[in-house]
Scaffold this motif. Structure first.
Motif, PDB file in Angstrom:
ATOM      1  N   GLY A 413       0.791  -1.229   0.000  1.00 52.53           N
ATOM      2  CA  GLY A 413       0.000   0.000   0.000  1.00 52.53           C
ATOM      3  C   GLY A 413       0.818   1.271   0.000  1.00 52.53           C
ATOM      4  O   GLY A 413       0.276   2.375   0.167  1.00 52.53           O
ATOM      5  N   PHE A 414       2.142   1.155  -0.155  1.00 55.88           N
ATOM      6  CA  PHE A 414       2.996   2.345  -0.091  1.00 55.88           C
ATOM      7  C   PHE A 414       2.641   3.347  -1.194  1.00 55.88           C
ATOM      8  O   PHE A 414       2.484   2.974  -2.363  1.00 55.88           O
ATOM      9  CB  PHE A 414       4.467   1.927  -0.219  1.00 55.88           C
ATOM     10  CG  PHE A 414       5.432   3.074  -0.165  1.00 55.88           C
ATOM     11  CD1 PHE A 414       5.514   3.888   0.960  1.00 55.88           C
ATOM     12  CD2 PHE A 414       6.256   3.356  -1.245  1.00 55.88           C
ATOM     13  CE1 PHE A 414       6.399   4.941   1.000  1.00 55.88           C
ATOM     14  CE2 PHE A 414       7.144   4.418  -1.203  1.00 55.88           C
ATOM     15  CZ  PHE A 414       7.217   5.210  -0.074  1.00 55.88           C
ATOM     16  N   LYS A 479       1.283   2.881   4.174  1.00 59.57           N
ATOM     17  CA  LYS A 479       1.057   3.848   3.093  1.00 59.57           C
ATOM     18  C   LYS A 479       2.138   4.927   3.075  1.00 59.57           C
ATOM     19  O   LYS A 479       2.675   5.287   2.027  1.00 59.57           O
ATOM     20  CB  LYS A 479      -0.308   4.529   3.280  1.00 59.57           C
ATOM     21  CG  LYS A 479      -1.481   3.674   2.859  1.00 59.57           C
ATOM     22  CD  LYS A 479      -2.769   4.470   3.065  1.00 59.57           C
ATOM     23  CE  LYS A 479      -3.981   3.601   2.766  1.00 59.57           C
ATOM     24  NZ  LYS A 479      -5.232   4.257   3.191  1.00 59.57           N
ATOM     25  N   VAL A 480       2.428   5.482   4.256  1.00 55.73           N
ATOM     26  CA  VAL A 480       3.305   6.657   4.325  1.00 55.73           C
ATOM     27  C   VAL A 480       4.786   6.270   4.331  1.00 55.73           C
ATOM     28  O   VAL A 480       5.599   6.890   3.649  1.00 55.73           O
ATOM     29  CB  VAL A 480       2.969   7.486   5.593  1.00 55.73           C
ATOM     30  CG1 VAL A 480       3.951   8.631   5.772  1.00 55.73           C
ATOM     31  CG2 VAL A 480       1.552   8.015   5.508  1.00 55.73           C
ATOM     32  N   VAL A 481       5.093   5.248   5.105  1.00 51.71           N
ATOM     33  CA  VAL A 481       6.508   4.874   5.270  1.00 51.71           C
ATOM     34  C   VAL A 481       6.852   3.657   4.419  1.00 51.71           C
ATOM     35  O   VAL A 481       7.909   3.595   3.791  1.00 51.71           O
ATOM     36  CB  VAL A 481       6.830   4.599   6.753  1.00 51.71           C
ATOM     37  CG1 VAL A 481       8.306   4.304   6.948  1.00 51.71           C
ATOM     38  CG2 VAL A 481       6.412   5.790   7.598  1.00 51.71           C
ATOM     39  N   GLY A 482       5.956   2.690   4.426  1.00 46.72           N
ATOM     40  CA  GLY A 482       6.169   1.503   3.608  1.00 46.72           C
ATOM     41  C   GLY A 482       6.967   0.424   4.300  1.00 46.72           C
ATOM     42  O   GLY A 482       7.750   0.692   5.218  1.00 46.72           O
ATOM     43  N   PHE A 510      11.868  -3.982  13.195  1.00 46.23           N
ATOM     44  CA  PHE A 510      11.978  -4.481  11.827  1.00 46.23           C
ATOM     45  C   PHE A 510      11.283  -3.521  10.850  1.00 46.23           C
ATOM     46  O   PHE A 510      11.795  -3.221   9.777  1.00 46.23           O
ATOM     47  CB  PHE A 510      11.360  -5.887  11.736  1.00 46.23           C
ATOM     48  CG  PHE A 510      11.514  -6.503  10.375  1.00 46.23           C
ATOM     49  CD1 PHE A 510      12.675  -7.162  10.013  1.00 46.23           C
ATOM     50  CD2 PHE A 510      10.475  -6.422   9.444  1.00 46.23           C
ATOM     51  CE1 PHE A 510      12.823  -7.716   8.754  1.00 46.23           C
ATOM     52  CE2 PHE A 510      10.606  -6.967   8.178  1.00 46.23           C
ATOM     53  CZ  PHE A 510      11.787  -7.624   7.832  1.00 46.23           C
ATOM     54  N   LEU A 511      10.084  -3.080  11.259  1.00 46.91           N
ATOM     55  CA  LEU A 511       9.338  -2.166  10.384  1.00 46.91           C
ATOM     56  C   LEU A 511      10.054  -0.813  10.279  1.00 46.91           C
ATOM     57  O   LEU A 511      10.205  -0.265   9.203  1.00 46.91           O
ATOM     58  CB  LEU A 511       7.919  -1.950  10.935  1.00 46.91           C
ATOM     59  CG  LEU A 511       6.884  -3.026  10.635  1.00 46.91           C
ATOM     60  CD1 LEU A 511       5.541  -2.611  11.203  1.00 46.91           C
ATOM     61  CD2 LEU A 511       6.758  -3.282   9.139  1.00 46.91           C
ATOM     62  N   ALA A 516      13.255   2.874   6.506  1.00 49.81           N
ATOM     63  CA  ALA A 516      11.926   3.386   6.847  1.00 49.81           C
ATOM     64  C   ALA A 516      12.050   4.704   7.606  1.00 49.81           C
ATOM     65  O   ALA A 516      11.294   5.653   7.364  1.00 49.81           O
ATOM     66  CB  ALA A 516      11.177   2.354   7.687  1.00 49.81           C
ATOM     67  N   THR A 517      13.018   4.766   8.522  1.00 47.70           N
ATOM     68  CA  THR A 517      13.237   6.001   9.280  1.00 47.70           C
ATOM     69  C   THR A 517      13.573   7.153   8.333  1.00 47.70           C
ATOM     70  O   THR A 517      13.079   8.269   8.494  1.00 47.70           O
ATOM     71  CB  THR A 517      14.398   5.803  10.282  1.00 47.70           C
ATOM     72  OG1 THR A 517      14.140   4.633  11.034  1.00 47.70           O
ATOM     73  CG2 THR A 517      14.514   6.972  11.215  1.00 47.70           C
TER      74      THR A 517
END
Length: 548
Positions: A413-414, A479-482, A510-511, A516-517
DNA sequence: ACCTCCCACCCTGCATAGAT
DNA sequence: ATCTATGCAGGGTGGGAGGT
């Protein structure tokens, strides 16, 4: 009695030999061969046809050679011979074969008795005093500009040698130069007792009002120190809303005798450059100063050190010519961390949120410039067109070799469009802060400092960014970070309406990995640049943002 | 002779961008 | 992902000068 310098002895003997007054010969002295001098008869060496007048003149000349010139005359001659370039006291001592340390008092006394011009200069790592006789002195305009002293203390304008001496009396501490009682009688001792020894470097009359009192006396330095620190707390300390700290004035440490030391000529010139630039711009980053000064001094063999710049800024702060603030900036690659940047502003500048925003933009663009410049050095590309005002953004998805990962993120959904991501994140935080659920109250820790005032920020709300992000639903995060994690598993978490804070720590780590950061930081930075967020540090210096 | 300070230089660690 | 180049900041060091 001081030892007669060998070098000086050699000089005199050479002179006498050159004039045919003495001759050198070897003789056996106590069984050893030693070089000796023999006096030649001046009269017998001349032709017998010379008249008495000539003989008389020659005799006088011989006597002049035989009578050792006073050391002070020799020093004067050396300085005179140096012409408009002047000569350092160290060089004088080297030529005469005398020790600078032992002769310093004598030299400075002499210089001022003969009305010479003395200027301190930086010579590699050390300072040196250069002297000119007054007719040869042609001050460098810039130095003249920056070294003005109080007229009363300007030696050039004070023909009264007693006053001149009285200034040096303070500089030599031993008081051997003149009778202190005489100074008291003239009523100048008290007035000058506060003059720093280093003030002697600044005996020029300049025109710049800005730096007139850059060279401070001991008393004024101490008082300035106090006033700076107090004004920082009372007037200039930013309100809690501003992400900055005032740089503390330089601590003079246990030894106060150095507290009054002024800047050297080089550093005064550097200070002048900083102030000049501050006139044109509202603020300067310390890193910019560093680069700017190095650029100005690229002809020099040495580079100005950062600590030297720190000292200059400390001095300028003490004199209330500048104000240094530390601005905490969010690290672009890690939203929950900050990087501190020292910024120099004019003391009269009011520290508004707009100014901080501007500073953060400057920090960001400066960093972009630095790194893009360093990167460009690596490339061999020669002439590339420059797109002014266009900045290249970080690429979130690395196309090469990571297509599968990008595909996995999109499957989860990214959203590729950054502005959409920004809008989604903004909406989420807005909802968070305006909902009245109990856990949200914790996030919205308190109303911001502006609330209730008539500023345009009266609707601002303060919140902890990191805590707020942890309240983000997994679905929104995807959606925002993926995330590249397994699609089915992620769909399951979304259906359970889980938030990031609900996840076990390992899974959260992990996420929220490094990539992601970085992606999240980018979105947050967009909101900050859109003035939706106002970055701030409050509540035990935790990282906070204000939602506008 | 010793101490303190100033100054420039050096080393190390970190951050970043681009290339591979 | 790793390597390389670059820049910045912090800390250490040594030379020089001045004061005690």
């Amino acid at each position: 009695m001081s030892r007669f310098p060998y070098c000086l002895c050699n000089q005199i003997s050479q002179r006498l030999k050159a004039h045919g007054i003495v001759e050198q010969f070897d003789a056996k002295v106590n069984g050893k061969i030693e070089a000796c001098l023999r006096l030649l008869d001046p009269i017998t060496t001349e032709s017998g046809n010379e008249d008495k007048k000539l003989n008389s003149g020659k005799i006088c000349q011989v006597i002049d050679q035989l009578v050792e010139l006073p050391m002070e005359h020799q020093i004067y001659d050396i300085i005179d011979a140096a012409g408009s370039c002047g000569i350092t006291l160290k060089e004088i001592c080297e030529r005469l074969g005398i020790e600078l340390k032992k002769s310093h008092i004598r030299l400075v006394n002499l210089c001022y008795r003969f009305g010479m011009k003395v200027q301190e200069e930086q010579c590699l790592k050390s300072k040196a005093n250069r002297v000119w006789i007054s007719k040869n002195f042609n001050p460098e305009p810039e130095v003249g500009l920056i070294c003005k002293l109080d007229e009363n203390k300007t030696l050039n304008n004070v023909p009264d040698s007693s006053k001149i001496l009285s200034e040096f009396e303070t500089s030599t501490t031993s008081g051997k130069l003149d009778d202190p009682a005489k100074l008291e009688d003239r009523g100048v001792g008290a007035e000058l007792s506060c003059v720093s020894p280093r003030n002697t470097e600044s005996n020029f009359v300049g025109t710049s009002a800005d730096l007139q009192d850059l060279v401070l006396d001991r008393r004024s330095t101490v008082s300035h120190c106090k006033s700076v620190s107090s004004s920082v707390e009372a007037d200039n300390a930013p309100s809690g809303a501003f992400p900055s700290d005032m740089l503390k004035p330089f601590s003079t440490g246990p030894n106060q005798r150095y507290a009054s030391l002024s800047l050297s000529v080089d550093n005064t010139r550097r200070a002048n450059r900083i102030l000049e630039r501050l006139k044109d711009e509202r603020f300067i980053l310390k890193s910019e100063i560093n680069r700017c000064l190095i650029c100005f001094e690229k002809d020099k063999s040495t580079k100005v050190d950062r600590k030297t710049i720190d000292r200059i800024l400390t001095k300028l702060q003490e004199q209330e010519k500048v104000k240094c603030i530390t601005v905490h900036s969010p690290v672009i690659s890690e939203y929950s961390r900050t990087k501190d940047c020292v910024v120099v502003v004019h003391p009269s500048m009011s520290l508004t949120p707009e100014l901080f925003d501007e500073i953060q933009d400057r920090i960001r663009s400066f960093n972009c410039y630095i790194h893009s410049k360093s990167a460009s050095h690596q490339k061999n590309d020669l002439l590339l067109p420059v797109m002014e005002g266009i900045q290249k953004n970080q690429s979130v998805i690395v196309p090469d070799g990571q297509a599968s990962k990008a595909e996995a993120m999109r499957a989860n959904g990214f959203v590729l469009a950054k502005m959409i991501c920004a809008k989604l994140l903004h909406s989420f935080i807005w909802d968070c802060l305006h909902r009245s659920t109990s856990h949200i109250d914790v996030l919205s820790s308190k109303k911001c400092a502006f609330e209730g005032t008539d500023t345009p920020h009266s609707s601002s709300k303060l919140f902890f960014l990191e805590a707020t992000i942890k309240e983000m639903p997994v679905e929104l995060f995807l959606k925002v970070v993926g995330s590249t994690k397994n699609y089915e598993e992620m769909i399951g978490k979304c259906k359970m309406d889980l938030h990031l804070s609900d996840l076990p720590p390992e899974e959260y780590k992990f996420l929220m990995d490094a990539q992601a950061t970085g992606r999240l930081s980018l979105v947050i930075d967009i909101l900050r640049r859109l003035k939706v967020f106002l970055f701030t540090v409050e509540l035990n210096l935790s990282l906070c943002f204000k939602l506008e």
